[in-house]
Motif scaffolding. Structure first.
Motif, short mmCIF file in Angstrom:
data_model
loop_
_atom_site.label_atom_id
_atom_site.label_comp_id
_atom_site.label_asym_id
_atom_site.label_seq_id
_atom_site.Cartn_x
_atom_site.Cartn_y
_atom_site.Cartn_z
N THR A 1027 35.46 34.28 21.38
CA THR A 1027 35.06 32.91 21.23
C THR A 1027 36.09 32.08 19.97
O THR A 1027 36.69 31.92 20.03
CB THR A 1027 33.72 31.98 21.41
N PHE A 1028 35.81 33.19 19.16
CA PHE A 1028 36.13 32.88 17.61
C PHE A 1028 37.35 32.84 18.04
O PHE A 1028 38.35 31.85 17.30
CB PHE A 1028 36.04 33.98 16.55
N LEU A 1029 38.23 33.89 18.80
CA LEU A 1029 39.29 34.43 18.71
C LEU A 1029 40.23 32.98 19.78
O LEU A 1029 41.48 32.57 19.59
CB LEU A 1029 39.50 35.88 19.54
N TYR A 1030 39.37 32.60 20.98
CA TYR A 1030 40.32 31.74 21.93
C TYR A 1030 40.40 30.20 20.39
O TYR A 1030 41.00 29.41 20.81
CB TYR A 1030 38.90 31.31 22.92
N ASN A 1031 39.32 30.03 19.83
CA ASN A 1031 39.14 28.88 19.11
C ASN A 1031 40.07 28.88 18.27
O ASN A 1031 40.76 27.86 18.24
CB ASN A 1031 37.93 28.58 18.14
N THR A 1032 39.94 29.80 17.77
CA THR A 1032 41.44 29.90 15.66
C THR A 1032 42.78 29.64 17.23
O THR A 1032 43.94 29.32 16.56
CB THR A 1032 41.56 31.32 16.28
N LEU A 1033 42.93 30.49 17.95
CA LEU A 1033 44.51 30.14 18.89
C LEU A 1033 44.46 29.17 19.65
O LEU A 1033 45.73 28.08 19.61
CB LEU A 1033 44.49 30.89 20.16
N PHE A 1034 43.65 28.04 20.09
CA PHE A 1034 43.64 26.83 20.89
C PHE A 1034 44.20 26.17 19.45
O PHE A 1034 45.00 24.64 19.37
CB PHE A 1034 42.25 26.17 21.15
N VAL A 1035 42.92 26.15 18.34
CA VAL A 1035 43.01 25.11 16.84
C VAL A 1035 44.67 24.83 16.15
O VAL A 1035 45.46 24.26 15.96
CB VAL A 1035 41.87 25.48 15.83
N TYR A 1036 44.97 26.34 16.37
CA TYR A 1036 46.78 26.66 15.88
C TYR A 1036 47.09 27.04 16.33
O TYR A 1036 48.33 27.86 15.61
CB TYR A 1036 46.05 27.20 14.41
N GLU A 1037 47.40 26.14 17.24
CA GLU A 1037 48.52 26.85 18.01
C GLU A 1037 49.44 25.85 18.42
O GLU A 1037 50.60 27.06 18.71
CB GLU A 1037 48.63 25.61 20.15
N LYS A 1038 49.87 25.30 17.19
CA LYS A 1038 51.00 24.68 17.09
C LYS A 1038 51.82 25.83 15.77
O LYS A 1038 52.87 25.67 15.95
CB LYS A 1038 51.33 23.09 16.43
N LYS A 1039 51.14 25.87 14.96
CA LYS A 1039 51.31 26.58 14.12
C LYS A 1039 51.72 28.08 14.27
O LYS A 1039 52.45 28.77 13.51
CB LYS A 1039 50.08 27.28 13.18
N LEU A 1040 50.76 28.50 15.48
CA LEU A 1040 51.12 30.48 15.86
C LEU A 1040 52.21 29.77 17.26
O LEU A 1040 52.36 30.98 17.25
CB LEU A 1040 50.12 30.72 16.51
N ARG A 1041 52.75 28.95 17.69
CA ARG A 1041 53.61 29.20 18.82
C ARG A 1041 54.48 29.75 18.45
O ARG A 1041 55.46 30.07 19.29
CB ARG A 1041 53.65 27.72 19.06
N GLU A 1042 55.88 29.75 17.28
CA GLU A 1042 57.08 30.63 17.44
C GLU A 1042 55.98 31.97 16.09
O GLU A 1042 57.26 32.73 16.11
CB GLU A 1042 57.26 29.54 16.02
N LYS A 1043 55.11 31.84 15.44
CA LYS A 1043 54.83 33.46 15.14
C LYS A 1043 54.15 34.16 15.98
O LYS A 1043 53.20 34.83 16.24
CB LYS A 1043 53.73 33.03 13.84
N PHE A 1044 55.14 35.08 16.85
CA PHE A 1044 55.02 35.87 17.98
C PHE A 1044 53.63 37.16 17.49
O PHE A 1044 53.74 37.33 17.82
CB PHE A 1044 55.89 36.29 18.55
N ASN A 1045 54.66 37.25 16.57
CA ASN A 1045 53.76 38.58 15.70
C ASN A 1045 52.58 38.12 15.28
O ASN A 1045 51.47 39.30 15.91
CB ASN A 1045 54.67 39.42 14.88
N PHE A 1046 52.12 37.31 15.07
CA PHE A 1046 51.17 36.77 13.95
C PHE A 1046 50.21 37.14 15.15
O PHE A 1046 48.85 37.02 15.09
CB PHE A 1046 51.25 35.40 13.59
N ARG A 1047 50.15 36.18 16.07
CA ARG A 1047 49.77 36.19 17.52
C ARG A 1047 49.10 36.74 18.24
O ARG A 1047 47.73 37.22 18.64
CB ARG A 1047 50.23 34.89 18.37
N GLN A 1048 50.43 38.10 18.49
CA GLN A 1048 49.93 39.48 19.21
C GLN A 1048 48.77 39.93 18.03
O GLN A 1048 48.24 41.03 19.03
CB GLN A 1048 51.22 39.59 19.23
#
Length: 1466
Positions: A1027-1048
């Motif tokens: 749930t934490f992972l999902y919420n973080t990826l959802f909320v910061y989707e714009k920030k992480l969209r181009e940060k492929f390595n961070f997100r993975q």
């Protein structure tokens, strides 16, 4: 009759010669005499009416004239009275409706009436219906339909002419070209007054064609307001927006809640039994099931539909269990089922006897007996709740309630031989003995009690089945066994039979408590000595708890609460009696629904008492229990806990205890961060209204307040509501700002919803710590310069003042500058001892601000300096035990910072987490967590194998023990017993916030790559990591969209640490599973796997996984070892049920591939459904097309806007699609009808696109619909120019208007204007409309079901300016004001002002008729008194074909002869 009305009627009778002066009789030879007489009567009556000028009581005035009309037995008088009544109405139009109602309601007004009177009445009624407004016509039409009911299936030949006259009158009103009444109202009255064309009660033959054709004309309108495939679109329990009215079912019929009187498709009006059974079978489905049938949880309403669904589930379980020999799978299946059944039985929405009665009926209908182990498991489930329900029942039990169970046992156990005794060392013995136990309990405990209470009642005889005789004898022998130990399962079998007898239960409780709960004199501490934890460390085993009945479990929990908790939590000398095994046993019991409901209420009450009496031990123990051992706490309970425990932070007595403060802070953080976003968004307004949340936010809890605001912001983003500010939110922010003025960093504001960020930018606060460095330097000099203060007492007094908060800062500066602490040890000890008498939040905030300014304003930011500073801060917590690190980090990362200073905070934390002391602690925690194969919260002996193992290496201290151990005498022990908590567990919610702050600012990769693995190592013990992972990826989707390595790194690292421990292999696709498992291998064993390509096949495979795991698994046995449910204990799992976990995990997998080349979510997931090529070669199986469509909508609703925003670009393309533009307007509704097209394999891209949009909008929030508004205003307003495009727009948005009405009135007012704007634009570009009636009915539906008169001015503007005369004529009723008190008849209450019958005359229409008038020659009575001319045709029938139309519906030929008499032929 009122005196004021008498002269008119008397004058009328006198003029007619009915007062005895003269008599009109027979047929006068001179027609001119009749005309003269008639004119004379009319003149007399009109003169009297002018004199009186008003009529007080219309009903009393009308009655004698109606009687006069009905008593006219000869043609001249009938002619005169008929013409008189018409002239009276012309003179005073409001009399039209009362006259018409008076005639239709007259007792003699039936088909036996003489033809003279009947024909004259029909003629008069045709005249009268020209005058009333549409509300009056509605009442008249309802009376006409009641007359239709009088018609039999066969009409006598002599009445054919009368029926024809009546038929023409009904057809006159139903014809929309006459503008007498709204077709929408007529449709509603037909539905309510006449049967809906049912086979058992069909329409009268002569009216059948007329009515059915009229009803069919509304099918296009029903299509416009229907969701495509609605009956096949299922929600996910705990996830979908089930509060929406679109999911609502009738609680008895299980039909969709339809507020509109429209002829919907058969699939939408059938009972949705399959949908409801699907919901009932899911774990924790109570809230969704109650919401579906529209019943609140606190309403004690029996729902037979749930009983039938549960009975079907139990019967299905019996047969599926008989197919398997795997005991573990059987146990899992039936424990899950028992949980489901007991939840509903406890809420009094079903009765056990009702379920068993249904099972009795169905089992008795089977062709043969039901053997096998499945029947034993059913008896075990019944035994689980039998005694519990008996003693919790508010009503007095009756014999019939238990006779059902005895009958069921007889049916299920017809064996001719007695069943053998089982092996009592195995759990299966409890199951095998269940039937005999139930029989024995009823016949020896329950039935004798009923007989004793009702001696006059004669109870039926009951003979023990042969199959159970040996088991019954064994049960009798159990009563003589000694109960000093628990050797096997006979202990629990015997205990389950005791019932509610306190004396008989006592030996069992004593034995169980002695083994698992109570301390003995020889007990030694089971944990580190400093924390005084003694006694048994292992709780009651789960298998033993499953063997106990619900009643026994409740009894144990109640006894523990009363005898252990209440008697020992307030006395420090007795806290050793609270053993770890006892606490763990109580925690495990709370996982069972039968225990949780009552004990949670008691714990909430106990919390209030603890706060009032300053019970440190009780507050700390309850904080640990609520933090670590209670899963899925309801939102209302969370709010109560927040309210109660936040009061401890305010209390100086509690707040000054560092250990207790840390426990309470950790509890509050977990309660807030684990709020379900949808529940939080929906519940906060209610909690604010109830004043419950106001007491949560205090001046001492600035950080807790800020965390709550972050969660509110997160809920707005995840529910898709960030673009829809609500008034309560700004009021809420103002309330918190007044209590604790605060600010945010610019990067944090960027991640908030825009309206919240703008609010904070408009409410800046001043910096209260501008001079902090100067204040610290000044106090540092006072401490180190002996001349500054005279003696040590003055120094202690100076630093102990309430307004001086620099002592932590000065201590830090001493360690940074390597000053010897020995010289100041006594001084600091006295200072810190004084601080323990009050809250130290201000000191922590001052320390945090000082650290931030030191590291950001420092000229030298070398690695040596930062490492030294980080070590000094960590040592204050781990070496000197002056501060608590979790408390400092929370404040440090919530302070508002300039963008230029933020990186230094991340750098400092990087060095802190890599310091030798802290890294060693986290490493030890991770090693212990990795040594555990499963979830730490469901392990057999958590206390010794995890808790004590950690504390042996990392003894946690809170009272300066490290500072004083080498210089001063040891202080008296003040630490509270610890059963679950440690610093690493308390750091979990802190790390959540730290990771969020990192992604807001995006520090360099080195920091992320270092911090994330350490945090993820701790997440093995996180209660909700996915749930934490999902919420973080959802909320910061714009920030992480181009940060492929961070997100993975975030996804793989988090999942990798819990992947095997939480048994998550089943949650992901095969490709992703291989990737994760390869990542988890040691370096030497890792393989070079090619990066998976996320193509259409991959996307459909994800949908396939969800479809077959959730929506098509009704026949998949969940007890097989390969099944995901088999390996997971859902009582302690992060998610409430498998489908909820799967939708989150699949969303995370999609996040993982975001940014990959050619990754287009819309093209991959949605386009396969739109391509209209669903054949044998398609990726989507045609047989389950709608199931896949449903899953696609669910997935898109679980993802941010970026993933589904292409929908609106595709929508623009569809509006310009050649297929839509070339289609004839007469065929457009067929083109848009997906279900009909799909069934005939003729689906097209346009109707498939409609189905896709409906699926997404149904499962998503209303924010998914909001971009449609801007699309219409910016692009579609220029694109939509044809009627086909207009109806496509209606088809897209029509089904969701009522949902928008219930969720956002402001948004509704914007949406309902769209149809009128589009009509106005299309009207400019084409000369005429073809689907006039469909468009008009759709707009009337919006007015009367959805919006009422809210946009009346806009409607008038559009309607009055329409060029299409026919459409403008149809829509003129829209400009009439709606009667607010009126309602459309429906299956449930309507939410908006809707039309209904109006008995009173509308004052606005008193003086003149306001509707489309028939021409004066439309209905006149000629001198042939038996003949009436009918000018208006029935609905859809031309005037010349009306008689032919009537002939087809009656089978008779009806015409007029040359003499004016009817000519009839067969």
């Amino acid at each position: 009759m009122a005196n004021i009305d008498e002269p008119i009627y008397v004058a009328c009778r006198r003029a007619l010669g009915l007062d005895g002066s003269s008599e009109i009789s027979g047929l006068l030879s001179n027609v001119q005499d009749i005309e003269v007489l008639t004119d004379h009567v009319i003149n007399v009556v009109q003169a009297k009416m002018r004199e009186q000028n008003s009529i007080r009581d219309v009903a009393i005035f009308v009655r004698p004239f109606v009687e006069l009309f009905m008593d006219s037995t000869n043609a001249p008088r009938m002619y005169t009275v008929n013409k008189l009544l018409k002239k009276m109405v012309e003179f005073h139009p409001p009399l039209a409706k009362p006259f018409a109602e008076g005639i239709l309601q007259h007792p003699r007004m039936n088909f036996a009436l003489p033809a003279l009177i009947w024909n004259s009445a029909m003629d008069l009624l045709q005249f009268l219906v020209r005058f009333p407004d549409y509300k009056g016509i509605r009442d008249i039409f309802k009376l006409l339909l009641e007359k239709v009911q009088m018609l039999m299936s066969h009409t006598p030949i002599q009445d054919i002419e009368k029926v024809f006259k009546f038929y023409t009158l009904v057809a006159l009103i139903m014809n929309p070209d006459n503008n007498l009444q709204l077709s929408y109202f007529i449709q509603n009255e037909i539905k309510q007054t006449l049967p809906w064309g049912k086979p058992e009660s069909p329409y009268p033959p002569c009216f059948s064609s007329l009515l059915l054709k009229f009803i069919d004309s509304f099918r296009p309108t029903a299509q416009l307001v229907s969701i495509t495939g609605r009956d096949m679109l299922y929600p996910i329990v705990g996830y979908s927006n089930y509060a929406s009215i679109l999911w609502r079912l009738h609680f008895v019929k299980l039909k969709f809640h339809q507020t509109a009187p429209l002829p919907f498709d058969r699939a939408q009006v059938q009972p949705q039994t399959e949908l409801f059974c699907y919901v009932i079978k899911q774990l924790n489905s109570r809230d969704l099931a109650f919401s579906l049938v529209g019943i609140a949880r606190n309403i004690k309403q029996r729902i037979t539909a749930i009983e039938e669904s549960l009975a079907d589930l139990l019967i299905w379980n019996i047969f599926e269990t008989n197919k398997s020999q795997d005991f573990e799978g059987q146990l899992h299946l039936w424990t899950v089922t028992a949980h489901i059944v007991l939840v509903y039985v406890q809420n009094v929405c079903v009765t056990l006897s009702g379920i068993l009665n249904t099972i009795n009926i169905k089992v008795a209908s089977f062709p043969g007996p039901v053997f096998g182990v499945g029947r034993d498991w059913l008896m075990w489930l019944i035994g689980q709740m039998l005694c519990h329900i008996l003693y919790k029942s508010q009503g007095k039990p009756t014999w019939s309630d238990y006779l059902i169970l005895l009958d069921l046992i007889r049916i299920l156990y017809p064996d001719a031989q007695s069943l053998p005794e089982p092996d009592y060392r195995e759990f299966l013995s409890v199951v095998s003995m269940a039937a005999a136990s139930n029989w024995y309990f009823l016949t020896t405990r329950v039935i004798p009690a009923i007989a004793a209470s009702s001696p006059t009642v004669s109870l039926p005889q009951h003979q023990t089945p042969v199959a159970l005789q040996m088991h019954i004898e064994a049960l009798k022998s159990f009563e003589d066994r000694k109960l000093s130990s628990i050797d096997d399962y006979r202990f629990y079998i015997a205990w389950n039979l005791v019932g509610n007898d306190a004396k008989a239960n006592s030996p069992y409780i004593d034995t169980l408590f002695k083994i698992y709960i109570l301390n003995s004199s020889q007990s030694i501490p089971s944990s580190h000595i400093s924390h005084n934890v003694f006694g048994p460390s292992e709780g009651i085993p789960y298998r033993s708890l499953d063997a106990m009945s619900a009643h026994v479990k409740c009894l144990i929990a109640k006894q523990y609460y009363q005898e252990i908790i209440l008697k020992n939590l307030y006395n420090a000398t007795q806290w050793a009696a609270v053993s770890p095994g006892g606490v763990e046993s109580f925690a495990r019991l709370l996982a069972y629904p039968e225990v949780e409901q009552d004990r949670l209420k008691e714990l909430l009450n106990l919390t209030e008492a603890i706060i009032g009496k300053n019970w440190y031990l009780g507050a700390h123990l309850l904080a640990e229990l609520f933090t670590f051992r209670l899963h899925r706490i309801p939102t209302s309970i969370r709010a109560q806990l927040l309210q109660q425990f936040s009061g401890i932070l305010v209390s100086p007595q509690h707040a000054g205890h560092p250990q207790l403060y840390c426990a309470i802070q950790n509890l509050l953080l977990n309660l807030i961060l684990q709020f379900n976003c949808t529940d939080l968004f929906n519940q906060v307004p209610k909690l604010i209204d109830s004043k419950m949340l106001q007491s949560v936010f205090t001046k001492e809890s600035e950080e807790i307040n800020k965390v709550f605001i972050l969660c509110i912001a997160r809920s707005f983003i995840i529910t898709g509501s960030e673009s829809m500010p609500v008034p309560w939110c700004t009021d809420f922010l103002t309330h918190i700002m007044q209590i604790t003025p605060h600010g945010w960093s610019a990067s944090t504001l960027e991640a908030m919803p825009s309206f919240m960020a703008e609010w904070y930018r408009a409410h800046q606060i001043s910096d209260a710590y501008r001079d902090i460095r100067a204040r610290v330097d000044d106090d540092y000099k006072k401490l180190t310069n002996s001349a500054s203060l005279a003696n040590e007492q003055e120094i202690v007094k100076h630093f102990s003042q309430p307004n001086n908060t620099t002592c932590f800062c000065v201590f830090l500066k001493l360690t940074i500058e390597d000053r010897p602490l020995r010289s100041y040890i006594n001084t600091f000890y006295e200072i810190f001892k004084n601080l323990l008498t009050r809250s130290m939040n201000a000191h922590y905030r001052t320390l945090a601000e000082y650290i931030l300014r030191e590291i950001t304003l420092q000229q030298n930011h070398s690695q040596t300096f930062m490492q030294k500073y980080a070590d000094a801060v960590v040592n204050m917590a781990t070496r000197y035990n002056i501060i608590q690190l979790d408390r400092l980090l929370l404040i440090l990362f919530l302070r508002p910072l300039d963008e230029a200073k933020t990186p230094y905070v991340h750098i400092l934390f990087y060095f802190m987490i890599n310091s030798s002391a802290l890294s060693e602690i986290i490493k030890d925690f991770g090693n212990i967590a990795r040594s555990i194969s499963g979830d730490i919260w469901s392990m057999k002996n958590f206390h010794e194998k995890f808790h004590c193992e950690y504390h042996k290496k990392n003894i946690e201290r809170f009272f300066m023990e490290g500072l004083i151990k080498d210089y001063l005498q040891p202080s008296m022990e003040r630490c509270l017993p610890t059963y679950y908590s440690n610093m690493c567990l308390r750091l979990l919610p802190i790390f959540e916030l730290i990771i969020s702050r990192m992604f807001e600012h995006m520090p360099n990769a080195r920091i992320v790559d270092t911090v994330l693995p350490i945090a993820q190592n701790l997440f093995r013990a996180h209660a909700a990591p996915v749930t934490f992972l999902y919420n973080t990826l959802f909320v910061y989707e714009k920030k992480l969209r181009e940060k492929f390595n961070f997100r993975q790194s975030l996804i793989v690292g988090t999942l990798g640490n819990i992947y095997h421990m939480r048994k998550m292999e089943w949650c992901f696709s095969n490709n992703f599973t291989s990737y994760i498992e390869n990542h988890l291998r040691v370096d030497g064993e890792k393989r070079q796997l090619p990066s998976p390509v996320f193509n259409s096949r991959y996307a459909i495979d994800l949908l396939h996984k969800l479809v077959y795991s959730v929506f098509l698994n009704s026949r998949a046995p969940i007890y097989e070892k390969s099944s995901y449910e088999y390996n997971i204990d859902w009582r302690y799992n992060e998610f409430a049920n498998p489908s909820l976990q799967l939708i989150h995990c699949l969303a995370v997998e999609i996040f993982f591939y975001t940014g990959q080349e050619n990754f287009n979510p819309w093209k991959l997931f949605a386009e396969p459904f739109i391509s209209a090529q669903v054949d044998s070669d398609s990726l989507i199986p045609r047989a389950h097309y709608l199931k896949y469509l449903n899953t696609m909508g669910l997935l898109f609703s679980a993802l941010p806007e970026y993933y589904w925003s292409h929908l609106f670009e595709r929508m623009c393309q569809i509006f310009e699609h050649p297929l839509l533009l070339r289609c004839s307007p007469t065929d457009i509704m067929d083109l848009l009808n997906f279900r009909e097209r799909f069934c005939t394999h003729t689906e097209n891209m346009v109707c498939c696109f409609v189905a896709v949009v409906h699926s997404i909008w149904l499962h998503g929030s209303i924010s998914h619909l909001q971009p449609f508004l801007s699309l219409v205003q910016v692009r579609l307003s220029q694109t939509i120019k044809t009627e086909n495009q207009l109806l496509l727009a209606f088809q897209l948005i029509g089904p969701f208007l009522q949902r928008i009405q219930t969720e956002s009135t402001k948004l509704l007012l914007e949406f309902v204007i769209v149809p009128y704007d589009l009509i106005a634009r299309v009207d400019v570009h084409q000369q005429a409309f073809v689907n006039v009636d469909t468009i008009a009915n759709f707009l009337y539906h919006i007015k009367y079901i959805v919006v009422g008169d809210a946009i009346r001015d806009r409607i008038e503007t559009v309607v009055n300016n329409l060029h299409c005369e026919k459409l403008r004529s149809r829509l003129h009723f829209l400009c009439a004001k709606t009667d607010v008190s009126s309602t459309i008849h429906s299956q449930g209450p309507a939410s908006a002002a809707t039309p209904s019958s109006a008995s009173n005359v509308d004052p606005s229409s008193v003086n003149a008729p306001t509707h489309g008038q028939l021409k004066s020659g439309t209905s006149t009575m000629q001198m042939q008194y038996t003949t009436a001319a009918m000018q208006a045709p029935p609905y859809g029938t031309s005037p010349q074909n009306i008689q032919q139309h009537f002939q087809l519906t009656t089978g008779a030929t009806c015409g007029m002869g040359p003499d004016g008499n009817p000519a009839q032929q067969r």
